[in-house]
Enzyme design. Structure first.
Site, mmCIF file in Angstrom:
data_model
loop_
_atom_site.group_PDB
_atom_site.id
_atom_site.type_symbol
_atom_site.label_atom_id
_atom_site.label_comp_id
_atom_site.label_asym_id
_atom_site.label_seq_id
_atom_site.Cartn_x
_atom_site.Cartn_y
_atom_site.Cartn_z
ATOM 1 N N LYS A 14 0.838 -1.212 0.000
ATOM 2 C CA LYS A 14 0.000 0.000 0.000
ATOM 3 C C LYS A 14 0.875 1.266 0.000
ATOM 4 O O LYS A 14 0.575 2.205 -0.705
ATOM 5 C CB LYS A 14 -0.916 0.033 1.236
ATOM 6 C CG LYS A 14 -1.929 -1.103 1.273
ATOM 7 C CD LYS A 14 -2.972 -0.894 2.368
ATOM 8 C CE LYS A 14 -2.405 -0.884 3.771
ATOM 9 N NZ LYS A 14 -1.831 -2.184 4.213
ATOM 10 N N ARG A 87 -9.988 0.105 8.759
ATOM 11 C CA ARG A 87 -9.346 -1.131 9.202
ATOM 12 C C ARG A 87 -10.348 -2.114 9.801
ATOM 13 O O ARG A 87 -9.979 -3.199 10.197
ATOM 14 C CB ARG A 87 -8.385 -0.814 10.318
ATOM 15 C CG ARG A 87 -6.886 -0.682 10.139
ATOM 16 C CD ARG A 87 -6.145 -1.506 9.222
ATOM 17 N NE ARG A 87 -4.787 -1.759 9.665
ATOM 18 C CZ ARG A 87 -3.737 -0.985 9.431
ATOM 19 N NH1 ARG A 87 -3.868 0.132 8.776
ATOM 20 N NH2 ARG A 87 -2.545 -1.340 9.863
ATOM 21 N N ARG A 126 11.430 -6.061 4.872
ATOM 22 C CA ARG A 126 11.321 -4.645 5.239
ATOM 23 C C ARG A 126 11.869 -4.394 6.649
ATOM 24 O O ARG A 126 12.444 -3.341 6.924
ATOM 25 C CB ARG A 126 9.847 -4.215 5.164
ATOM 26 C CG ARG A 126 9.639 -2.730 5.409
ATOM 27 C CD ARG A 126 8.215 -2.312 5.162
ATOM 28 N NE ARG A 126 7.319 -2.712 6.220
ATOM 29 C CZ ARG A 126 6.004 -2.504 6.218
ATOM 30 N NH1 ARG A 126 5.434 -1.927 5.193
ATOM 31 N NH2 ARG A 126 5.255 -2.886 7.235
ATOM 32 N N ARG A 132 11.018 0.243 11.893
ATOM 33 C CA ARG A 132 9.708 0.259 12.557
ATOM 34 C C ARG A 132 9.685 -0.770 13.674
ATOM 35 O O ARG A 132 10.043 -1.934 13.468
ATOM 36 C CB ARG A 132 8.597 -0.075 11.540
ATOM 37 C CG ARG A 132 8.050 1.146 10.843
ATOM 38 C CD ARG A 132 7.022 0.794 9.809
ATOM 39 N NE ARG A 132 5.857 0.093 10.326
ATOM 40 C CZ ARG A 132 4.714 -0.030 9.652
ATOM 41 N NH1 ARG A 132 4.607 0.522 8.445
ATOM 42 N NH2 ARG A 132 3.713 -0.684 10.165
ATOM 43 N N ARG A 143 -0.132 -8.765 13.611
ATOM 44 C CA ARG A 143 -0.743 -7.816 12.665
ATOM 45 C C ARG A 143 -1.556 -8.567 11.620
ATOM 46 O O ARG A 143 -2.636 -8.126 11.227
ATOM 47 C CB ARG A 143 0.344 -6.951 12.016
ATOM 48 C CG ARG A 143 0.848 -5.878 12.973
ATOM 49 C CD ARG A 143 2.187 -5.341 12.563
ATOM 50 N NE ARG A 143 2.147 -4.576 11.334
ATOM 51 C CZ ARG A 143 3.225 -4.323 10.592
ATOM 52 N NH1 ARG A 143 4.412 -4.765 10.962
ATOM 53 N NH2 ARG A 143 3.114 -3.621 9.497
HETATM 54 P P1 AMP Z 1 0.239 0.655 9.118
HETATM 55 O O1 AMP Z 1 1.333 1.661 8.975
HETATM 56 O O2 AMP Z 1 -0.977 0.980 8.289
HETATM 57 O O3 AMP Z 1 0.717 -0.767 8.926
HETATM 58 O O4 AMP Z 1 -0.266 0.740 10.632
HETATM 59 C C1 AMP Z 1 0.602 0.487 11.716
HETATM 60 C C2 AMP Z 1 -0.201 0.357 13.002
HETATM 61 O O5 AMP Z 1 -0.931 1.557 13.254
HETATM 62 C C3 AMP Z 1 -1.256 -0.743 13.004
HETATM 63 O O6 AMP Z 1 -0.724 -2.013 13.334
HETATM 64 C C4 AMP Z 1 -2.211 -0.230 14.085
HETATM 65 O O7 AMP Z 1 -1.688 -0.428 15.378
HETATM 66 C C5 AMP Z 1 -2.204 1.272 13.821
HETATM 67 N N1 AMP Z 1 -3.239 1.681 12.834
HETATM 68 C C6 AMP Z 1 -3.026 2.201 11.594
HETATM 69 N N2 AMP Z 1 -4.181 2.475 10.985
HETATM 70 C C7 AMP Z 1 -5.163 2.141 11.858
HETATM 71 C C8 AMP Z 1 -6.592 2.175 11.818
HETATM 72 N N3 AMP Z 1 -7.234 2.626 10.738
HETATM 73 N N4 AMP Z 1 -7.269 1.728 12.902
HETATM 74 C C9 AMP Z 1 -6.634 1.268 13.999
HETATM 75 N N5 AMP Z 1 -5.293 1.185 14.108
HETATM 76 C C10 AMP Z 1 -4.556 1.629 13.047
#
Ligand code: AMP
Length: 188
Positions: A14, A87, A126, A132, A143
């Protein structure tokens, strides 16, 4: 004005494809993950509350991300790409309500489909460079579990509304970008 949701499992690409889409269509890139990581980096009160949740790979509460999205839509003048939001189904319903409140419509929901073994392979790759704290084997597993339990039903939500566009996210990055563009052109 374009309002696009880019959907997919962690590791589906993404972030990579978002960069390309926002550049091509001059959209605001709204990544809830990036916004939340910024709160942590800035050591805000919110950042302190969510750090351990994100480090464990769980989703943070809907209220937190919904408020961020509401603000982002209110401030946007050029069109938006939502990355990492919605999400879960409650967030998807809220996005519909927020878009309507701001007089907008969803253009389409692009779902990047990638086999699970490939997702894990990419995330471990990654992890070597991303820095991260949620890119490690144990958190990656959680996740993916969160994704399957809570996020995957979002695809059915959009499918029922006829807004789901599935794109094969396994292959050459440029080919995937071209397929995404073709879908956006069909729906814009
Ligand atoms: P990402 O960078 O999209 O992989 O998100 C990293 C982390 O941020 C996720 O594992 C969640 O802990 C949190 N997160 C990101 N987007 C959301 C969302 N829309 N709702 C809830 N938690 C989120």
């Amino acid at each position: 004005m374009l309002n696009i949701v880019l959907f997919g499992a962690p590791g589906a690409g993404k972030g990579t494809q978002s960069d390309f889409i926002v550049e091509k269509y001059k959209l605001n890139h709204i990544s809830t993950g990036d916004l939340l990581r910024k709160e942590i980096a800035d050591q805000t009160e919110l950042g302190k509350r969510i750090k351990s949740i994100m480090d464990s790979g769980n989703l943070v509460s809907d209220d937190i991300v919904v408020e961020m999205i509401d603000k982002a839509i209110a401030n946007d003048t050029q069109g938006m790409l939502f990355d990492g939001f919605p999400r879960n189904v409650a967030q998807a319903e809220t996005l519909d309500r927020l878009l309507e409140k701001h007089g907008r419509k969803l253009t389409c929901m692009i779902s990047l489909d990638v086999p699970k073994e490939e997702l894990i392979r990419r995330m471990l790759e990654r992890a070597k460079v991303s820095g991260r704290s949620d890119d490690n084997e144990e958190t990656i597993k959680n996740r993916l579990k969160e994704y399957e339990a809570k996020t995957l039903p979002v695809a059915s939500y959009y499918e029922k509304k006829g807004q789901l566009c599935k794109v094969n996210g396994f292959g050459d990055i440029k080919d995937i970008s071209s397929t995404i563009i073709a879908e956006i052109e069909k729906h814009k």
